[in-house]
Design a protein around this motif. Sequence first.
Motif: not given
Length: 329
Positions: A257, A67, A309-310, A60, A253, A260, A63, A305-306
């Motif tokens: 995204l 971003q 993570r998710i 996270d 995801s 997010d 991530k 990456t998301y």
Amino acid sequence: MASTIKDGASTAAVSAQNATKTAIDNPPDFLHHPYTRHALPFLNGGLAGMTATAVIQPVDMVKVRLQLAGEGARTGPRPSAFGITRDIIASGKVLDLYTGLSAGILRQAVYTTARLGFFETFIKKLNVRAEAAGQKVTFAERAAAGLTAGGIAAMIGNPADLALVRMQSDGLKAPEARANYRSVFDALGRITRTEGLAALWAGASPTVVRAMALNMGQLTFFSEAKQQLKQHTSLSAQNQTFAASGIAGFFASFLSLPFDFIKTRLQKQQKDPKTGLVPYKSLVDCARKVVKEEGWLRFYRGFGTYYVRIAPHAMVTLIVADYLNLLTK
């Protein structure tokens, strides 16, 4: 010697399996108290979310940095998850990967407790109504339950989410400009004192929309996939849970995204000391500027990456919650 160790391990495994079966078959009486039955979905959801966050926090952190890199620029170097991770570790501060862990844990204690608790409560009521009518809960009803639970939980958990983003983005600033928050409570207190109480709900709109999209993907598809796998496959209950959580992780995801991304941008921004203005006025303004200045594909930058993570977070959360629900049924 090897045989003794092997026999000991086998005995321990059998004992653990028997203890689990005993706990499932003979739950403590207090678990059947009416108040406990109402509270269990929330408690199990919170414990599951906090467990997942403790495991996934470094991903996270990467991530969020990914971003925020290259904000406002369409061209230029494209950072990667590997590069950001390498830079953090190369700086000699491996523990920086766990920056904001206290905020992440608090967020799960509030947000996931609420979203899983409300979702399970809604689904139980829908099941009772469907059984009384001789029907089954539909996908649309599951979707409505997921969207509603996610929206309510996101509003409640926004302050902790904001503190998490601020703590994780603090390292991107020049050393003299960093807030160096000591903990999530320090961050919440200082943000309130310097920016006002309302600042704790900065980015609440995309946070709510993101949570609704994420829950639509995660909880709705998990529940639906598990039901379909149960009807159309011969997989064991454990494999059904694992497969359904993987499917749910992908949809969570993909659907969440973009929101997010906008949430991170809005929560990270602070007023310009000279003009008193912020870069983005709203969710729509942020989306418009990102498309104009950086291109619409920027919303999906860091999807890998998301997803990493998710999806695992969703899988760990759902599997742990499912197991806890089984133990406390």
